[in-house]
Design a protein around this motif. Structure first.
Motif, mmCIF file in Angstrom:
data_model
loop_
_atom_site.group_PDB
_atom_site.id
_atom_site.type_symbol
_atom_site.label_atom_id
_atom_site.label_comp_id
_atom_site.label_asym_id
_atom_site.label_seq_id
_atom_site.Cartn_x
_atom_site.Cartn_y
_atom_site.Cartn_z
ATOM 1 N N UNK A 1 0.815 -1.213 0.000
ATOM 2 C CA UNK A 1 0.000 0.000 0.000
ATOM 3 C C UNK A 1 0.855 1.271 0.000
ATOM 4 N N UNK A 2 1.998 1.229 0.694
ATOM 5 C CA UNK A 2 2.846 2.434 0.737
ATOM 6 C C UNK A 2 3.364 2.777 -0.664
ATOM 7 N N UNK A 3 3.727 1.731 -1.407
ATOM 8 C CA UNK A 3 4.193 1.962 -2.775
ATOM 9 C C UNK A 3 3.041 2.433 -3.658
ATOM 10 N N UNK A 4 1.891 1.802 -3.493
ATOM 11 C CA UNK A 4 0.742 2.120 -4.354
ATOM 12 C C UNK A 4 0.290 3.585 -4.146
ATOM 13 N N UNK A 5 0.365 4.027 -2.884
ATOM 14 C CA UNK A 5 -0.007 5.418 -2.593
ATOM 15 C C UNK A 5 0.916 6.389 -3.335
ATOM 16 N N UNK A 6 2.206 6.095 -3.286
ATOM 17 C CA UNK A 6 3.160 6.969 -3.968
ATOM 18 C C UNK A 6 2.995 6.899 -5.482
ATOM 19 N N UNK A 7 2.799 5.688 -5.992
ATOM 20 C CA UNK A 7 2.623 5.525 -7.437
ATOM 21 C C UNK A 7 1.400 6.295 -7.930
ATOM 22 N N UNK A 8 0.346 6.268 -7.144
ATOM 23 C CA UNK A 8 -0.894 6.912 -7.585
ATOM 24 C C UNK A 8 -0.772 8.428 -7.622
ATOM 25 N N UNK A 9 0.304 8.953 -7.020
ATOM 26 C CA UNK A 9 0.529 10.405 -7.078
ATOM 27 C C UNK A 9 1.657 10.769 -8.032
ATOM 28 N N UNK A 10 2.317 9.752 -8.587
ATOM 29 C CA UNK A 10 3.460 10.020 -9.464
ATOM 30 C C UNK A 10 2.952 10.611 -10.787
ATOM 31 N N UNK A 11 3.329 11.858 -11.102
ATOM 32 C CA UNK A 11 2.780 12.499 -12.307
ATOM 33 C C UNK A 11 3.192 11.804 -13.610
ATOM 34 N N UNK A 12 4.248 10.963 -13.540
ATOM 35 C CA UNK A 12 4.722 10.310 -14.772
ATOM 36 C C UNK A 12 4.039 8.967 -15.004
ATOM 37 N N UNK B 1 -7.667 5.566 -0.251
ATOM 38 C CA UNK B 1 -6.674 6.638 -0.397
ATOM 39 C C UNK B 1 -6.109 6.662 -1.817
ATOM 40 N N UNK B 2 -5.897 5.495 -2.401
ATOM 41 C CA UNK B 2 -5.382 5.424 -3.767
ATOM 42 C C UNK B 2 -6.448 5.939 -4.736
ATOM 43 N N UNK B 3 -7.699 5.576 -4.498
ATOM 44 C CA UNK B 3 -8.791 6.044 -5.374
ATOM 45 C C UNK B 3 -8.870 7.567 -5.377
ATOM 46 N N UNK B 4 -8.680 8.145 -4.222
ATOM 47 C CA UNK B 4 -8.699 9.620 -4.140
ATOM 48 C C UNK B 4 -7.618 10.213 -5.057
ATOM 49 N N UNK B 5 -6.429 9.600 -5.023
ATOM 50 C CA UNK B 5 -5.340 10.100 -5.881
ATOM 51 C C UNK B 5 -5.632 9.850 -7.356
ATOM 52 N N UNK B 6 -6.221 8.702 -7.663
ATOM 53 C CA UNK B 6 -6.547 8.395 -9.063
ATOM 54 C C UNK B 6 -7.584 9.384 -9.604
ATOM 55 N N UNK B 7 -8.514 9.764 -8.742
ATOM 56 C CA UNK B 7 -9.555 10.709 -9.172
ATOM 57 C C UNK B 7 -8.961 12.059 -9.553
#
Lengths: 453, 264
Positions: A72-83, A99-105
């Motif tokens: 989950x820690x990696x997935x959270x960061x990945x979901x915010x990675x602009x690249x 939390x990841x869904x929020x970033x994906x949105x």
């Protein structure tokens, strides 16, 4: 090591050094077997996985592996990675936490079909994120519009997919800020433009005046607005043709500054602004390539140093004025002249012996500068002056060899990423103490290897 | 001339981080480690004093920290320090600033320098106590938050300027040897040259334990500390609301919020 250019040598170096940053740089460029070897260097430490998950420079090949990890820690960061590319964001969505869904949105690369699947009902944060995402399609925008708060409307109104109907609803239900954004939207309905044109609030008229799809007749009306901010926005509008500019006699400094910044001014208009009391106006006018020799002559003797510098930066400035400005009492003016790539050799020679650091830096960047002078500047005590030589297209190899050992990390970072950098430099920089430098050097070498393969 | 410079490797947090399982610190997986910014200025102060003294004299850097802290000592050696000392063993884990000062005091007693420079504070814990605590335990003169220093090696006194509140500065004279805590901005710290970094690998770096300094187990770690971390946590965030509408509507909402907060 010799300055060879083959991926095999580079791979051998990476494995021998065990440096994760060099391994990261090479990963996208090598075959699958070699990639597996590099992954053994990149992935052992959790800390590095966290860093690479969040870093925009991480190659897609590595991001694709990190997305597969059940962490989950990696997935959270990945979901915010602009690249992160759309397919990888879609992959993250398959097992996404709230939390990841929020970033994906909120992510600008999230594919439309994923955005449409996100459950936003009853989740204020996800809903707000979707409202501000410019990828959200019109169908979803319409759903989000129902019961939207003022803050959400402000997100929706900036979406380029909004159509006439939605913009009308936003206008009707929004405050003056929302209405201003509607007026500035390229799809703003004509009837709302008419209302905005007469709107009592300056903000709405000003936003309308900045709308580049506005017709000339509207812009002409807004140019006569009683408020200077509105007139300034209309004059700064790229859709306004220069023959509509009128006279350079607006009572507002703000308006005249905007006029002076336009790139299509006529010589006559420039002349009108050249004697302006405001030095910012004169400064912009001095940069106008259509300025007459007489205007440049006048402004080259301006009491304000920035105005004189602007004349020196004007591509149409004649040599005799440059010659005088090259001896200006203010070093910032002389530096402006020294930056000119088209500078006559005899003027540049005079500046090569100038000891001021701004002039030195400018001379260091100038492709006409003598090689021996560039070598001396590469040894200058000031780190920012030394850096100027790196970006000079005619930098001698000997200067680059000196600079690869520069104590200032930024100089080595710039060198490692610059096309001037020698292959020999890049091999040297692979052992740099700074990870960023090693990564950039490794990537540049790999690209060159493929270019010569 | 010998100047001892005490440095610390500090944690720089990621934007998102997690607390360790025992709840007493941040999980190191979420930290980058680097030399404490203030200590860069302390080292530069020492290096400049030596340069102005015809490059005569020795600069010794010391830290109390685990294996990774060696990286920071090597960087100091790369900039020009002559020798480094790292004090660590399992018993030192959990030491507070007073216990750390006790260890550093022993190092100072062994090295007998002419001056001790330390940073005003550490960027991570921000106690700003270690330097003054060392001075107290040594019984040496001290000056905190030094923003300018006039010191000639061998002199019996040094003149320092200290930053005070309200933009005031205080100029003082301290007898030497003394412990000075150095403020940011006193100079412009240099970068280590690549040659310096390579040469640093060959410079002496001693690793010693608390026992080597003559300290007992009771004098270090939690046992030797006067304070203990109970927990580290992220405080609950406050709420913010942008009040929109006409002045009358905004005033009404403001009154509503005030009533909610006052429990009316």
């Amino acid at each position: 090591m010799a300055a060879s250019l083959d991926l095999t040598s580079l791979m051998e170096f990476a494995v021998e050094q065990g440096d994760p940053y060099v391994a990261l740089a090479l990963h996208p460029f090598v075959d699958e077997d070699s990639q597996a070897g590099l992954e053994g260097i990149i992935f052992p430490r959790k800390r590095l996985k966290l860093i690479f998950s969040a870093a925009p420079y991480t190659p897609k090949t590595i991001l694709a592996l990190l997305v597969e990890e059940d962490d989950e820690q990696l997935r959270l960061r990945l979901s915010k990675n602009p690249a992160l590319a759309p397919p990888l964001l879609a992959k993250l969505f398959e097992k996404a936490s709230p939390a990841v869904i929020k970033n994906l949105a909120a992510h600008r690369n999230t594919p439309v079909d994923v955005l449409q699947q996100i459950d936003w009902q009853g989740n204020e944060i996800v809903r707000t994120a979707l409202c501000g995402n410019s990828n959200v399609p019109l169908t979803l925008l319409r759903q989000l519009m129902v019961g939207s708060t003022t803050a959400e409307k402000k997100g929706l109104v900036n979406n380029p997919n909004a159509d006439h109907t939605l913009l009308t609803e936003l206008w009707n239900g929004g405050d003056k800020f929302v209405q201003g954004e509607v007026a500035a939207h390229k799809a703003c309905p004509p009837e709302l433009r008419e209302i905005a044109l007469q709107h009592p609030d300056v903000l709405v008229r000003r936003k309308l005046a900045s709308n580049e799809s506005l017709a000339s007749d509207c812009l002409l009306l807004l140019m006569k607005d009683e408020d200077a901010l509105v007139r300034s926005a209309a004059i700064g509008n790229a859709g306004l043709e220069d023959d509509h500019l009128g006279n350079a006699d607006d009572p507002s400094i703000r308006v005249r500054r905007t006029e002076a910044k336009r790139e299509d001014l006529s010589a006559q208009f420039i002349e009108g602004l050249a004697g302006d009391e405001d030095h910012w106006v004169r400064r912009w006018v001095a940069r106008q390539s259509a300025a007459s020799e007489a205007v440049m002559q006048q402004l080259s003797q301006d009491k304000v140093m920035e105005v004189r510098r602007a004349v020196g930066r004007n591509p149409s400035c004649p040599d005799y004025i440059l010659e005088r400005l090259a001896k200006d009492e203010d070093s910032w003016v002389r530096a402006g002249v020294a930056l000119r790539e088209d500078l006559a050799r005899h003027i540049l020679v005079g500046l090569e012996s100038d000891e001021d650091i701004d002039v030195k830096s400018a001379v260091g960047r100038n492709p006409g500068t003598d090689e021996s002078v560039l070598l001396a500047i590469a040894d200058h005590e000031n780190r920012d002056v030394r850096r100027s030589v790196i970006v000079n297209p005619h930098v001698p190899d000997a200067a680059l060899i000196k600079l690869q050992d520069d104590p200032y990390p930024l100089n080595r970072a710039i060198l490692s990423g610059h096309p001037n950098c020698l292959t020999e430099n890049l091999w040297f920089l692979l052992k740099d103490p700074e990870p960023q430098v090693r990564y950039t050097a490794g990537k540049a070498l790999a690209v060159r290897c493929l270019g010569t393969a | 001339m010998k100047i001892l410079v005490a440095i610390k490797q500090v944690a720089n947090l990621d934007d998102e981080f997690e607390i360790r399982e025992d709840g007493k610190d941040v999980d190191p997986d979420f930290c980058d480690f680097e030399i404490n910014e203030w200590d860069d200025y302390s080292l530069e102060t020492a290096l400049q004093i030596r340069e102005n003294n015809g490059d005569e004299g020795e600069i010794v850097v010391v830290t109390v920290g685990p294996d990774d802290a060696e990286d920071e000592l090597r960087k100091c050696l790369g900039k020009g320090a002559d020798r480094a000392i790292r004090v660590w063993d399992d018993a030192i884990e959990g030491s507070d600033q007073v216990a750390i000062a006790r260890i550093l005091t022993k190092v100072v007693e062994q090295e007998a320098p002419d001056m001790v420079f330390m940073g005003v504070q550490a960027a991570d814990n921000a106690y700003a106590q270690t330097g003054m605590s060392v001075a107290k335990q040594l019984g040496w003169p001290h000056a905190a938050v030094v923003s300018s220093l006039d010191y000639t090696p061998g002199a019996s006194t040094a003149t320092a300027r200290r930053e005070l509140e309200g933009g005031l500065e205080e100029e003082i004279t301290v007898n030497c040897p003394a412990v000075l805590t150095i403020q940011l901005g006193i100079n412009e710290p240099r970068y280590a040259s690549l040659r310096g970094i390579k040469q640093a690998a060959a410079k002496p770096l001693d690793e010693i334990s608390h026992g080597d300094l003559g300290l007992s187990d009771d004098e270090v770690g939690e046992a030797g500390s006067v304070s203990r971390v109970r927990k580290v946590f992220v405080p609950e965030k406050g709420q913010a609301e942008l009040i929109e509408g006409t002045p009358a509507e905004q005033a009404a909402r403001l009154a509503e919020i005030l009533k909610e907060l006052s429990g009316a």
